[in-house]
Design a protein around this motif. Structure first.
Motif, PDB file in Angstrom:
ATOM      1  N   GLY A 179       3.245   2.167  -2.888  1.00  0.00           N
ATOM      2  CA  GLY A 179       2.191   3.125  -3.239  1.00  0.00           C
ATOM      3  C   GLY A 179       2.729   4.545  -3.302  1.00  0.00           C
ATOM      4  N   VAL A 180       3.565   4.882  -2.326  1.00  0.00           N
ATOM      5  CA  VAL A 180       4.140   6.227  -2.277  1.00  0.00           C
ATOM      6  C   VAL A 180       4.990   6.466  -3.515  1.00  0.00           C
ATOM      7  N   VAL A 188      -2.244  -0.947  -3.413  1.00  0.00           N
ATOM      8  CA  VAL A 188      -1.479  -1.294  -4.618  1.00  0.00           C
ATOM      9  C   VAL A 188      -1.918  -2.657  -5.173  1.00  0.00           C
ATOM     10  N   SER A 198      -4.716  -3.539  -5.777  1.00  0.00           N
ATOM     11  CA  SER A 198      -5.845  -3.416  -6.715  1.00  0.00           C
ATOM     12  C   SER A 198      -5.349  -3.223  -8.150  1.00  0.00           C
ATOM     13  N   ASN A 199      -4.035  -3.078  -8.323  1.00  0.00           N
ATOM     14  CA  ASN A 199      -3.436  -2.977  -9.660  1.00  0.00           C
ATOM     15  C   ASN A 199      -3.501  -4.359 -10.327  1.00  0.00           C
ATOM     16  N   CYS A 229      -9.450  -3.725   1.189  1.00  0.00           N
ATOM     17  CA  CYS A 229      -7.985  -3.711   1.009  1.00  0.00           C
ATOM     18  C   CYS A 229      -7.389  -2.430   1.558  1.00  0.00           C
ATOM     19  N   THR A 230      -8.159  -1.343   1.484  1.00  0.00           N
ATOM     20  CA  THR A 230      -7.640  -0.062   1.966  1.00  0.00           C
ATOM     21  C   THR A 230      -8.068   0.108   3.436  1.00  0.00           C
ATOM     22  N   ASP A 231      -7.540   1.126   4.088  1.00  0.00           N
ATOM     23  CA  ASP A 231      -7.804   1.283   5.523  1.00  0.00           C
ATOM     24  C   ASP A 231      -9.290   1.546   5.792  1.00  0.00           C
ATOM     25  N   GLY A 241      -4.032  -4.338   0.389  1.00  0.00           N
ATOM     26  CA  GLY A 241      -3.443  -2.997   0.315  1.00  0.00           C
ATOM     27  C   GLY A 241      -3.840  -2.339  -0.999  1.00  0.00           C
ATOM     28  N   SER A 251      -5.758   8.246  -8.485  1.00  0.00           N
ATOM     29  CA  SER A 251      -4.581   8.296  -7.611  1.00  0.00           C
ATOM     30  C   SER A 251      -3.367   8.034  -8.491  1.00  0.00           C
ATOM     31  N   GLY A 252      -2.186   8.366  -7.981  1.00  0.00           N
ATOM     32  CA  GLY A 252      -0.968   8.185  -8.770  1.00  0.00           C
ATOM     33  C   GLY A 252      -0.830   6.753  -9.265  1.00  0.00           C
ATOM     34  N   GLY A 253      -1.073   5.816  -8.371  1.00  0.00           N
ATOM     35  CA  GLY A 253      -0.932   4.401  -8.737  1.00  0.00           C
ATOM     36  C   GLY A 253      -1.909   3.988  -9.830  1.00  0.00           C
ATOM     37  N   GLN A 254      -3.131   4.443  -9.686  1.00  0.00           N
ATOM     38  CA  GLN A 254      -4.151   4.108 -10.709  1.00  0.00           C
ATOM     39  C   GLN A 254      -3.762   4.698 -12.059  1.00  0.00           C
ATOM     40  N   SER A 256       0.841  -1.204   0.000  1.00  0.00           N
ATOM     41  CA  SER A 256       0.000   0.000   0.000  1.00  0.00           C
ATOM     42  C   SER A 256       0.871   1.247   0.000  1.00  0.00           C
ATOM     43  N   GLY A 257       0.234   2.380   0.312  1.00  0.00           N
ATOM     44  CA  GLY A 257       0.991   3.621   0.387  1.00  0.00           C
ATOM     45  C   GLY A 257       1.837   3.664   1.654  1.00  0.00           C
ATOM     46  N   GLY A 258       1.468   2.875   2.634  1.00  0.00           N
ATOM     47  CA  GLY A 258       2.195   2.906   3.906  1.00  0.00           C
ATOM     48  C   GLY A 258       2.940   1.623   4.215  1.00  0.00           C
TER      49      GLY A 258
HETATM   50  O1  KG4 Z   1      -4.030   1.020   1.090  1.00  0.00           O
HETATM   51  P1  KG4 Z   1      -4.202   2.405   0.589  1.00  0.00           P
HETATM   52  O2  KG4 Z   1      -5.543   2.835   0.081  1.00  0.00           O
HETATM   53  O3  KG4 Z   1      -3.860   3.440   1.681  1.00  0.00           O
HETATM   54  C1  KG4 Z   1      -2.701   3.818   2.224  1.00  0.00           C
HETATM   55  O4  KG4 Z   1      -1.640   3.220   2.016  1.00  0.00           O
HETATM   56  O5  KG4 Z   1      -2.823   4.807   2.962  1.00  0.00           O
HETATM   57  O6  KG4 Z   1      -3.153   2.595  -0.578  1.00  0.00           O
HETATM   58  C2  KG4 Z   1      -3.074   3.770  -1.279  1.00  0.00           C
HETATM   59  C3  KG4 Z   1      -1.938   3.646  -2.230  1.00  0.00           C
HETATM   60  C4  KG4 Z   1      -1.684   4.929  -2.977  1.00  0.00           C
HETATM   61  O7  KG4 Z   1      -0.303   5.199  -2.908  1.00  0.00           O
HETATM   62  C5  KG4 Z   1      -2.135   4.624  -4.389  1.00  0.00           C
HETATM   63  O8  KG4 Z   1      -1.411   5.302  -5.379  1.00  0.00           O
HETATM   64  C6  KG4 Z   1      -1.888   3.144  -4.464  1.00  0.00           C
HETATM   65  O9  KG4 Z   1      -2.231   2.642  -3.204  1.00  0.00           O
HETATM   66  N1  KG4 Z   1      -2.716   2.552  -5.505  1.00  0.00           N
HETATM   67  C7  KG4 Z   1      -2.222   1.921  -6.563  1.00  0.00           C
HETATM   68  C8  KG4 Z   1      -3.327   1.555  -7.360  1.00  0.00           C
HETATM   69  N2  KG4 Z   1      -4.459   1.975  -6.735  1.00  0.00           N
HETATM   70  C9  KG4 Z   1      -4.068   2.581  -5.591  1.00  0.00           C
HETATM   71  N3  KG4 Z   1      -0.957   1.642  -6.917  1.00  0.00           N
HETATM   72  C10 KG4 Z   1      -0.769   0.987  -8.070  1.00  0.00           C
HETATM   73  N4  KG4 Z   1      -1.786   0.632  -8.894  1.00  0.00           N
HETATM   74  C11 KG4 Z   1      -3.073   0.886  -8.584  1.00  0.00           C
HETATM   75  N5  KG4 Z   1      -4.054   0.522  -9.391  1.00  0.00           N
END
Ligand code: KG4
Ligand code: ZN
Length: 454
Positions: A235-236, A366, A368-369, A395-397, A364, A257-260, A208-210
């Motif tokens: 994720g970051v 990520v 979902s990619n 998957c997210t918080d 997490g 979001s950046g990842g998406q 994830s991002g964290g």
């Molecule tokens: O688990 P999450 O919702 O929350 C935190 O980590 O707080 O993860 C968010 C992270 C973000 O950095 C976002 O860019 C990434 O997950 N993310 C992805 C995708 N969807 C969300 N990274 C890669 N591909 C994706 N499809």
């Protein structure tokens, strides 16, 4: 029937106690029993010698947790504030989500270009009451109706954890309900058991991002940490590369979001157009690193912008943006695949996961990619593992995962804070026993490589 020793009680009594008792402080098994008898006015020795009663120890409570009635009677309110989501939910023992509320701060932080802890704290403070009340209202319950209150106490941003922990303690004081402190990563891992019948031990991959970690869940509160990130979470780094590519200004990505955004553009690009080094390929462990890959990608973007005559401070986007996104994503994915490959071989070598229970829980943001998911599935398929991905909303918080983790503890009769007032938050707290040295010492090679699916 032999008289049960102290520390044992009849199962019926246990659940009656959970339903009826209010307790604020010490909750050793003997104290719980004594308090129950005080409340029910039942003489200790009458209960102890009741014929045909099934006596259980706290650790055996799971054996009757399959009983539908007793399971559905347990209700846990969960509270999550470790990062940028204020979440609350009420779940029952069978994994039904009775009520849920979530306030996401993601859009606010997007404007700041990242999470500013003091801003996040204020937003948690502003929303926690309505979120918790929202979860109870949608469940049509009052605080008094829940069996216990669970809250994330570790790890996370100190200022954010503080709000959830203090609020949970306030509710505990007000209601006399027990407090179950929850480890945020453990909750991510356990959530899969709420939606699928997954037995311990199983492999967990959190992205994830964290977070970024590979672990074995052997039981509630019993984890082996095989590897984690040595610098940043994936994720970051996806977010930072997206920012460097100025994807906010891309017509197909402005709301993503950046990842998406990277995933969308990568799907239209050539993933072999640019060659990057796969991080830590020569380190035979399961740890991760993304900072070096990010810097390599930054350097490529700078070089390509120069070649195309794009000023760094303009909104103009590279013509090869899809290829950069695809090549970046492919290398990050190969890194994840290699670490998972080794983790599976390690578990095999050390007989950690039984042959008939080969399961990987992937969670997490990520995760979902779909490109990453398909690639990791290529690894699990190779070794006959079942891949379980909770739905994106889990998957997210969120508050559900905390409520469910609390429920897992409660069903085992463990995890209740002896002195809720003394519960404190812990910004840093690794998950489980660190096995990274043992993984390295196992000297596991990940050849032949498993190909990234096209
Ligand atoms: O688990 P999450 O919702 O929350 C935190 O980590 O707080 O993860 C968010 C992270 C973000 O950095 C976002 O860019 C990434 O997950 N993310 C992805 C995708 N969807 C969300 N990274 C890669 N591909 C994706 N499809
Ligand atoms: Zn999380």
């Amino acid at each position: 029937m032999a008289a049960p020793t102290s520390g044992k009680m009849c199962q019926k009594c246990f659940f009656q106690m959970l339903q009826k008792c209010s307790f604020n402080s010490s909750v050793s098994s003997n104290m719980l029993i004594r308090r129950f008898h005080k409340v029910s006015n039942t003489k200790l020795n009458v209960l102890r010698y009741r014929p045909n009663a099934v006596f259980v120890t706290k650790s055996q409570i799971r054996t009757f947790a399959d009983d539908v009635d007793s399971k559905s009677r347990l209700l846990v309110l969960g509270i999550e504030t470790s990062c940028d989501e204020t979440g609350a939910a009420v779940v029952d023992g069978r994994g039904n989500v009775l009520g849920e509320a979530l306030h996401s701060q993601k859009l606010v932080h997007l404007k700041h270009g990242g999470i500013v802890p003091s801003v996040a704290q204020q937003l948690h403070r502003d929303h926690i009451e309505e979120v918790v009340q929202g979860a109870l209202d949608t469940a049509n319950l009052r605080l008094q109706d829940v069996t216990a209150i669970a809250a994330t106490v570790k790890p996370g941003l100190a200022l954010c954890l503080q709000i959830g922990v203090e609020y949970a303690k306030k509710l505990v004081k007000q209601s006399g309900k027990p407090l179950i402190p929850v480890h945020h990563m453990e909750a991510h891992a356990l959530t899969a058991r709420m939606i699928e019948n997954i037995e311990f031990p199983f492999l967990v991959f959190l992205l994830s991002g964290g977070h970024c970690l590979l672990a074995v869940a052997r039981g509630v509160g019993d984890f082996l940490l095989l590897g984690s990130t040595t610098d940043e979470a994936p994720g970051v780094v996806f977010d930072q590369v997206a920012r460097k590519l100025k994807l906010k200004h891309h017509p197909n990505c402005s709301t993503l979001s950046g990842g998406q955004a990277i995933e969308v553009l990568a799907s239209q690009g050539d993933s072999q157009a640019f060659k990057f080094t796969v991080p830590m390929a020569r380190y035979a462990n399961c740890d991760f690193s993304f900072a070096g890959h990010k810097n390599q990608t930054y350097r490529l973007i700078d070089k390509m912008e120069k070649e195309e005559g794009i000023p760094a401070d303009s909104d103009q986007i590279l013509s090869c943006v899809n290829d950069v996104a695809a090549s970046f994503q492919r290398t990050a994915t190969r890194h994840l695949m290699q670490r998972l490959h080794r983790a599976i071989l390690y578990c095999q070598q050390r007989h950690i996961i039984p042959q008939d229970n080969k399961t990987l829980v992937l969670s997490g943001g990520v995760a979902s990619n779909m490109y990453i998911r398909r690639s990791l599935q290529a690894v699990t398929d190779r070794f006959g593992y079942q891949l379980v991905c909770p739905p994106p909303r889990l998957c997210t918080d969120n508050g559900v995962m905390i409520a469910w983790a609390g429920m897992e503890w409660l069903k085992e009769g463990r995890g209740i804070a002896e002195d809720p007032e003394a519960v404190d938050f812990q910004p840093r707290c690794p998950l489980g026993v660190d096995m990274s040295t043992d993984v390295l010492n196992a000297g596991i090679k990940t050849t032949p490589k498993i190909k990234v699916p096209t």
